[in-house]
Design an enzyme around this catalytic site. Structure first.
Site, PDB file in Angstrom:
ATOM      1  N   ASP A 103      55.972 -43.639   3.300  1.00  0.00           N
ATOM      2  CA  ASP A 103      55.238 -42.857   2.346  1.00  0.00           C
ATOM      3  C   ASP A 103      53.630 -42.717   2.977  1.00  0.00           C
ATOM      4  O   ASP A 103      52.991 -43.743   3.190  1.00  0.00           O
ATOM      5  CB  ASP A 103      55.367 -43.202   1.101  1.00  0.00           C
ATOM      6  CG  ASP A 103      54.573 -42.350   0.281  1.00  0.00           C
ATOM      7  OD1 ASP A 103      54.973 -41.201  -0.034  1.00  0.00           O
ATOM      8  OD2 ASP A 103      53.513 -42.784  -0.381  1.00  0.00           O
ATOM      9  N   GLU A 123      57.978 -37.887   5.000  1.00  0.00           N
ATOM     10  CA  GLU A 123      58.088 -36.567   4.756  1.00  0.00           C
ATOM     11  C   GLU A 123      57.608 -35.412   5.555  1.00  0.00           C
ATOM     12  O   GLU A 123      56.676 -35.893   6.279  1.00  0.00           O
ATOM     13  CB  GLU A 123      56.887 -36.505   3.364  1.00  0.00           C
ATOM     14  CG  GLU A 123      57.633 -37.290   2.167  1.00  0.00           C
ATOM     15  CD  GLU A 123      56.343 -37.315   1.141  1.00  0.00           C
ATOM     16  OE1 GLU A 123      56.324 -36.800   0.281  1.00  0.00           O
ATOM     17  OE2 GLU A 123      55.571 -38.423   1.603  1.00  0.00           O
ATOM     18  N   CYS A 126      65.459 -46.184 -17.022  1.00  0.00           N
ATOM     19  CA  CYS A 126      66.017 -47.317 -16.669  1.00  0.00           C
ATOM     20  C   CYS A 126      64.980 -48.649 -16.749  1.00  0.00           C
ATOM     21  O   CYS A 126      65.309 -49.524 -16.477  1.00  0.00           O
ATOM     22  CB  CYS A 126      66.776 -47.425 -15.156  1.00  0.00           C
ATOM     23  SG  CYS A 126      65.571 -47.197 -14.042  1.00  0.00           S
ATOM     24  N   ASP A 131      53.749 -45.531  -4.447  1.00  0.00           N
ATOM     25  CA  ASP A 131      53.940 -45.379  -3.052  1.00  0.00           C
ATOM     26  C   ASP A 131      55.244 -46.254  -2.704  1.00  0.00           C
ATOM     27  O   ASP A 131      56.197 -45.705  -1.858  1.00  0.00           O
ATOM     28  CB  ASP A 131      52.891 -45.968  -2.155  1.00  0.00           C
ATOM     29  CG  ASP A 131      51.728 -45.094  -2.717  1.00  0.00           C
ATOM     30  OD1 ASP A 131      51.863 -43.796  -3.156  1.00  0.00           O
ATOM     31  OD2 ASP A 131      50.402 -45.341  -2.588  1.00  0.00           O
TER      32      ASP A 131
HETATM   33 ZN   LIG Z   1      65.191 -44.867 -13.276  1.00  0.00          ZN
END
Ligand SMILES: [Zn+2]
Length: 441
Positions: free
Chosen positions: A198, A290, A365, A372
């Site tokens: 990243d 990316e 979750c 990052d």
């Molecule tokens: Zn999650």
């Protein structure tokens, strides 16, 4: 070192020939307005390198009686650049060339442009002590650094010199060799390992392993010194194109020092990027980055300096060719893939994520992770979803394309004709389709 004849030769040639091309074009346009038919017009001046060279050879005795003092390569370099510039301009105008519009070639100045000359024929060699190179016309030149890496390859027969380019940059003279290299195919240390990278401004790169590559911010470190040098230059008598005023010696000295400061920043940045990309490509079999819209981000004036300083585009370019050298592959995620907004734990996608939120907290979750690192993990996971397509993929035009297993990578290529867009893009998760994938090979 007597490069001055080369310099003046270089600019005289480009300028003279450009003036001629322009004059013929204007003449023909004027003749058309008088109603002269096509057959009666002044003959066209060809734009190809041989055509320009022919015209130059006919005219040189009149326009440059000193031509014999210079290497013919100096003229050839200027003509080659002009031929290339004219082709790019006309291709861009007719839509044959994609990308930003290319304007008509401009006249260059001996004082402003970077002097460079490319030698393609004659005695080009590295002396056995590796401290000197021999170039046509210029003779034996002492090097600042040892040329041992090139010399070793030349002695082993794994490299052949195609051309040597001499240029002046940041107050120093450089010579670079274009070589055909027989490269042994490398192998990453962990061929099955995948790493997501990243890119950012706070940190230059954050890896999915949690490793953080700090942003050295060379421009910031040098900013004070550069400001001072720029201020000093601005107090001296600089050149003025409107009044035709020549710069003073003191301005020349001050601006040369400023140029050195800028060059130093550029060198530091390049060194850091090379070290990072070499390390990544030697270690990991698959690297996912990316597809950042660098040109668009540079349009943001508040971020432009930081982004330009980080060198994202260069990082990506280096990763592309170094994965090829080291036997890995580069996967480029689609520009719109929400790597930051997706939860790397459960895959939930947030609709909003402010740039100021440095920690990713998943409401579904309960995952709490550095922003990052979360993005880097998402990128790494993306590679797994495309891995099933194997090494055989198609490029953007739909043609089959295989990742090359090995063999020599560098081949003879005309300078400046690098194939652009060697890396393909991966569409966002969910609509992954094999035929839209290409890997850098
Ligand atoms: Zn999650």
């Amino acid at each position: 070192m007597t490069i001055y004849p080369l310099r003046s030769g270089l600019h005289a040639i480009g300028g003279t020939s450009l003036a001629r091309v322009k004059a013929v074009m204007d003449q023909r346009a004027a003749e058309r307005t008088y109603g002269i038919d096509e057959a009666g017009l002044t003959p066209t001046q060809g734009w190809s390198l041989p055509a320009l060279r022919r015209a130059w050879n006919q005219a040189k005795a009149d326009v440059a009686p000193w031509w014999a003092e210079c290497s013919k390569e100096a003229f050839n370099t200027g003509l080659d650049a002009l031929a290339r510039g004219l082709t790019n301009w006309s291709d861009s105008r007719t839509g044959k060339r994609a990308g930003r519009r290319v304007g008509f070639p401009r006249f260059k100045s001996r004082r402003r442009s970077t002097p460079s000359v490319r030698f393609t024929t004659g005695a080009i060699r590295v002396e056995p002590d590796r401290r000197y190179v021999v170039l046509p016309r210029l003779g034996r030149l002492k090097l600042h650094e040892s040329a041992r890496k090139l010399a070793r390859r030349l002695e082993a027969g794994t490299a052949r010199v195609l051309s040597a380019t001499v240029r002046r940059d940041g107050g120093r003279w450089y010579v670079s060799f274009t070589c055909a290299v027989q490269r042994t195919q490398g192998m990453p240390a962990c061929p099955d390992a995948t790493v997501g990278v990243d890119l950012g401004v706070t940190h230059l790169a954050v890896l999915s392993t949690g490793e953080v590559e700090p942003n050295p911010r060379h421009v910031d470190a040098a900013a004070r010194r550069m400001r001072r040098l720029a201020r000093r230059a601005s107090r001296r008598v600089g050149p003025d194109r409107r009044t035709g005023r020549r710069a003073s010696k003191r301005w020349e000295r001050a601006s040369a020092r400023l140029g050195r400061a800028h060059a130093r920043v550029a060198h530091l940045r390049r060194d850091g990027l090379h070290k990072l990309t070499s390390r990544l490509t030697r270690e990991y079999g698959t690297i996912v980055v990316e597809d950042l819209h660098v040109a668009g981000m540079l349009a943001n004036r508040r971020l432009a300096r930081r982004i330009a300083d980080a060198g994202f585009a260069e990082l990506r370019r280096q990763l592309a060719y170094k994965t090829g050298w080291n036997g890995g592959r580069l996967v480029v995620a689609d520009r719109w893939y929400p790597s930051s907004k997706t939860c790397s734990g459960c895959g939930a996608v947030k609709t909003k994520l402010a740039l100021s939120e440095r920690t990713y907290t998943c409401t579904l979750c309960g995952l709490v992770l550095d922003r990052d690192v979360n993005a880097a993990r998402n990128l790494a996971a993306l590679a797994a979803t495309v891995a099933g397509s194997g090494s055989e993929t198609r490029n953007g035009r739909g043609a089959d394309r295989k990742t090359r297993p090995g063999g020599p990578v560098a081949v003879k290529r005309q300078p400046g004709t690098a194939t652009a867009g060697k890396t393909g893009t991966v569409p966002p998760q969910g609509r992954t389709s094999n035929h839209e994938l290409t890997y850098a090979s």
